[in-house]
Write a protein that holds these residues in place. Structure first.
Motif, short mmCIF file in Angstrom:
data_model
loop_
_atom_site.label_atom_id
_atom_site.label_comp_id
_atom_site.label_asym_id
_atom_site.label_seq_id
_atom_site.Cartn_x
_atom_site.Cartn_y
_atom_site.Cartn_z
N ILE A 1 0.83 -1.20 0.00
CA ILE A 1 0.00 0.00 0.00
C ILE A 1 0.87 1.25 0.00
O ILE A 1 0.61 2.21 -0.74
CB ILE A 1 -0.94 -0.01 1.22
N ASP A 2 1.91 1.25 0.81
CA ASP A 2 2.82 2.40 0.84
C ASP A 2 3.44 2.64 -0.53
O ASP A 2 3.55 3.79 -0.99
CB ASP A 2 3.92 2.17 1.88
N HIS A 3 3.87 1.58 -1.18
CA HIS A 3 4.47 1.74 -2.50
C HIS A 3 3.46 2.27 -3.51
O HIS A 3 3.76 3.15 -4.32
CB HIS A 3 5.03 0.40 -2.99
N VAL A 4 2.24 1.75 -3.48
CA VAL A 4 1.21 2.16 -4.43
C VAL A 4 0.88 3.64 -4.27
O VAL A 4 0.62 4.34 -5.25
CB VAL A 4 -0.06 1.30 -4.25
N LEU A 5 0.90 4.14 -3.03
CA LEU A 5 0.54 5.53 -2.77
C LEU A 5 1.74 6.48 -2.81
O LEU A 5 1.60 7.66 -2.48
CB LEU A 5 -0.16 5.65 -1.40
N ALA A 6 2.90 5.97 -3.24
CA ALA A 6 4.11 6.81 -3.24
C ALA A 6 3.99 8.00 -4.19
O ALA A 6 4.74 8.98 -4.05
CB ALA A 6 5.33 5.97 -3.61
N GLY A 7 3.09 7.94 -5.16
CA GLY A 7 2.94 9.05 -6.10
C GLY A 7 1.82 10.00 -5.77
O GLY A 7 1.49 10.87 -6.58
N ASN A 8 1.22 9.87 -4.58
CA ASN A 8 0.12 10.75 -4.16
C ASN A 8 0.52 11.48 -2.89
O ASN A 8 0.86 10.86 -1.89
CB ASN A 8 -1.16 9.95 -3.89
N LEU A 9 0.45 12.81 -2.95
CA LEU A 9 0.81 13.63 -1.80
C LEU A 9 -0.44 14.23 -1.17
O LEU A 9 -1.31 14.76 -1.87
CB LEU A 9 1.76 14.76 -2.21
N CYS A 10 -0.51 14.16 0.17
CA CYS A 10 -1.61 14.77 0.91
C CYS A 10 -1.06 15.90 1.75
O CYS A 10 -0.30 15.67 2.68
CB CYS A 10 -2.30 13.74 1.80
N ARG A 11 -1.42 17.13 1.42
CA ARG A 11 -0.90 18.29 2.16
C ARG A 11 -1.53 18.41 3.53
O ARG A 11 -1.05 19.16 4.38
CB ARG A 11 -1.15 19.57 1.35
N CYS A 12 -2.63 17.69 3.78
CA CYS A 12 -3.28 17.72 5.09
C CYS A 12 -2.73 16.63 6.02
O CYS A 12 -3.27 16.42 7.10
CB CYS A 12 -4.79 17.53 4.96
N THR A 13 -1.71 15.93 5.58
CA THR A 13 -1.06 14.85 6.34
C THR A 13 -2.07 13.80 6.77
O THR A 13 -2.05 13.31 7.89
CB THR A 13 -0.29 15.40 7.58
N GLY A 14 -2.92 13.39 5.85
CA GLY A 14 -3.97 12.43 6.18
C GLY A 14 -3.66 11.02 5.78
O GLY A 14 -4.57 10.26 5.45
N TYR A 15 -2.41 10.59 5.82
CA TYR A 15 -2.07 9.28 5.26
C TYR A 15 -2.63 8.10 6.05
O TYR A 15 -3.03 7.10 5.48
CB TYR A 15 -0.55 9.14 5.14
N ARG A 16 -2.67 8.20 7.40
CA ARG A 16 -3.11 7.05 8.17
C ARG A 16 -4.53 6.62 7.81
O ARG A 16 -4.77 5.42 7.54
CB ARG A 16 -3.02 7.34 9.68
N PRO A 17 -5.53 7.51 7.76
CA PRO A 17 -6.86 7.05 7.37
C PRO A 17 -6.94 6.59 5.92
O PRO A 17 -7.78 5.74 5.59
CB PRO A 17 -7.75 8.28 7.62
N ILE A 18 -6.10 7.11 5.05
CA ILE A 18 -6.09 6.65 3.65
C ILE A 18 -5.57 5.22 3.59
O ILE A 18 -6.09 4.38 2.85
CB ILE A 18 -5.27 7.61 2.78
N ILE A 19 -4.54 4.94 4.37
CA ILE A 19 -4.03 3.58 4.44
C ILE A 19 -5.09 2.65 5.02
O ILE A 19 -5.28 1.51 4.56
CB ILE A 19 -2.73 3.54 5.25
N SER A 20 -5.82 3.12 6.03
CA SER A 20 -6.92 2.32 6.58
C SER A 20 -7.97 2.04 5.52
O SER A 20 -8.53 0.93 5.46
CB SER A 20 -7.55 3.05 7.77
N ALA A 21 -8.25 3.03 4.67
CA ALA A 21 -9.21 2.84 3.59
C ALA A 21 -8.72 1.77 2.60
O ALA A 21 -9.51 0.97 2.10
CB ALA A 21 -9.46 4.16 2.86
N ALA A 22 -7.41 1.78 2.33
CA ALA A 22 -6.85 0.78 1.42
C ALA A 22 -7.04 -0.63 1.98
O ALA A 22 -7.26 -1.59 1.22
CB ALA A 22 -5.37 1.06 1.19
N GLU A 23 -6.98 -0.76 3.29
CA GLU A 23 -7.16 -2.06 3.91
C GLU A 23 -8.63 -2.46 3.99
O GLU A 23 -8.97 -3.65 3.96
CB GLU A 23 -6.53 -2.05 5.30
N ALA A 24 -9.52 -1.45 4.06
CA ALA A 24 -10.95 -1.72 4.25
C ALA A 24 -11.73 -1.83 2.95
O ALA A 24 -12.87 -2.29 2.96
CB ALA A 24 -11.56 -0.62 5.12
N MET A 25 -11.15 -1.42 1.83
CA MET A 25 -11.94 -1.29 0.60
C MET A 25 -12.40 -2.64 0.05
O MET A 25 -13.30 -2.70 -0.79
CB MET A 25 -11.15 -0.53 -0.46
N TYR A 26 -11.80 -3.73 0.52
CA TYR A 26 -12.21 -5.06 0.06
C TYR A 26 -13.37 -5.63 0.87
O TYR A 26 -13.90 -6.69 0.54
CB TYR A 26 -11.03 -6.03 0.13
#
Length: 501
Positions: free
Chosen positions: A145-170
């Motif tokens: 997941i970290d590798h896949v999102l390496a090209g997306n920057l969040c200026r609001c520093t919201g990475y933790r919930p986005i990573i949680s979404a990656a785990e929950a989307m299935y």
């Protein structure tokens, strides 16, 4: 009787939301992002940096695999992707993910449920990168997941919930539509595959717009003829460099010749002695094959740009561009890679080590192009390493990139090749350093001598990425790391800290 080549087609054809688009009179350098926002008013896709760094413009391209039985789904940066390169493909945007009743896609629902959106500007790009992951992997690890999102920057520093979404989307039960089926949940509908197959007529493209042209030949012979006729044309591969000429330097390009439809340049073969990599093969397709033969290059390849860039960029483009900070070339040089160069008058093979003449100057003759890159297969008992040092871990340009090929026999250096990027006007071999090591015992004294000898090989420059003193010290210390890793002095790689397991 020889087949008469079909007349070039003068319009591009692609799919969007199941609808077939046919466009003529297309500006050769109009970007996919401009087309979406300005022509279609699909404003979900955002412009942040206009150079393929931030990921706000991410869309997904679906293409048929080689035998036409399945689809790939890959994220790209629409801000630097030229519209005519969509020919024969399916374009998927954040608006495409809505269900028939406007219900959210499982990826979007997971982003909502996990509070993955803050200001929301970057969110569509994250959604599309996660959608590509959803379509290609069933149970990704945190590292993936970290590798896949390496090209997306969040200026609001919201990475933790986005990573949680990656785990929950299935977790959500997928719908019947292909877009809503995660990887491994059945084949694409026959109608979708047939629609994409109907776009491919095997023709080359020749599209004119206001005196400018976009030409996409179908064969290497056509490409050679075109380059002989249009000596001032710009060769376009993945567009990850040429795209910036347009979006950042505002250049007008009159004639673009695109390599992405050339059959021979899109082939990747493993021969008994070489990897034969067509110049138009994407980095995404090159990396697993290269790393499969040279596992110690994996860390470098994962830090080579970002997934959306690697999905578009080509190894041939990186090599032909010849930037002294290009990350692939030091490793390719030490592997004794050769290039197959072709023109209308014939072909020749040249060692990559002899290809670069000066800063951004190479040995290509007028009308000549890189047809393939030939990488020798590994030899038993040979160490191959490459290390990249940059300010950021991901998505950053190297300050120094070192590559090493080393064979030790009976405790002595039997063979060594060393090359650095970022240290000179071109990718350059460290010949004094190699001489200091060759035939010597592989011990602390030899590595100290080799480190000192680098001062004879390089006089680095000061610039925004690094001082000259830092570059030299880093180059020396990477040589020491090679020594430690090949003698058991380190249990881990230099990059282990950058990812969780």
């Amino acid at each position: 009787m020889a087949r008469v080549p079909a007349k070039p087609r003068d319009r591009i054809r692609f799919l969007l939301d199941g609808e077939r688009y046919e466009l003529d009179n297309v500006d050769p350098t109009r970007t996919v992002l401009q087309f979406l926002r300005e022509d279609l008013r699909r404003t979900g896709t955002k412009e942040g940096c206009a150079e393929g760094d931030c990921g706000a413009c991410t869309v997904v391209i679906a293409e048929l695999n080689r035998d036409g039985s399945d689809l790939s789904a890959r994220a790209i940066n629409s801000c630097i992707q030229f519209l005519p390169t969509l020919d024969g493909k399916e374009l998927i945007t954040v608006e495409s993910l809505a269900g028939p009743d406007g219900d959210l896609h499982p990826v979007q629902r997971a982003m909502v449920d996990c509070h993955g959106s803050q200001c929301g500007f970057c969110t569509p790009g994250f959604v599309m990168s996660l959608f590509a992951l959803y379509k290609t992997q069933t149970a990704p690890s945190r590292e993936t997941i970290d590798h896949v999102l390496a090209g997306n920057l969040c200026r609001c520093t919201g990475y933790r919930p986005i990573i949680s979404a990656a785990e929950a989307m299935y977790d959500e039960t997928p719908g019947d539509d292909w877009l809503r089926q995660p990887a491994g949940r059945g084949q694409p509908p026959a109608a979708r595959i047939a629609a994409l197959k109907s776009l491919d007529d095997g023709c080359s493209l020749d599209i004119a717009c206001d005196g400018r042209r976009f030409i996409a030949p179908a064969t290497a012979a056509e490409l050679a003829t075109l380059l002989a006729e249009h000596g001032d044309a710009t060769i376009l591969a993945g567009g990850t460099d040429v795209g910036l000429w347009v979006t950042k330097q505002h250049r007008d390009i009159d004639t673009v010749i695109y390599t992405g439809r050339v059959k021979e340049l899109c082939e990747l073969k493993v021969t008994p002695s070489h990897l034969d990599i067509g110049a138009a093969v994407s980095l995404t397709d090159v990396v697993p094959v290269l790393v499969g033969h040279y596992p110690d290059l994996e860390d470098l390849m994962l830090r080579f740009a970002s997934p959306p860039i690697r999905n578009a960029a080509t190894l041939g483009g990186n090599v032909a561009n010849g930037s002294p900070i290009g990350d692939s070339m030091p490793a390719l040089v030490v592997l004794d890679t050769t290039l197959k160069l072709r023109s209308a008058s014939g072909s020749r093979e040249l060692p990559l080590d002899d290809f670069y003449k000066d800063y951004m100057v190479n040995d290509l003759q007028p009308g000549e192009f890189v047809e393939s890159i030939r990488v020798p297969l590994p030899e038993a008992g040979v160490h191959v390493k490459s290390y990249k040092i940059s300010k950021r871990f991901d998505q950053d340009i190297s300050a120094v990139c070192g590559a090493y090929r080393l064979r030790i026999d009976d405790g002595r250096v039997a063979d060594v090749r060393i090359a650095y990027g970022g240290m000179a006007a071109t990718i350059k071999r460290a010949q004094h350093c190699e001489k200091a090591m060759s035939g010597q015992p592989w011990n602390e004294q030899t590595i100290e001598s080799a480190m000192r000898s680098l001062t004879e090989d390089f006089k680095p420059i000061d610039d925004m990425r690094s001082t000259a003193d830092y570059r030299l010290r880093v180059a020396q210390n990477l040589l020491r790391r090679l020594f430690l890793e090949t003698t058991g002095g380190l249990d881990d790689t230099v990059y282990h800290y950058g990812r969780t397991g």
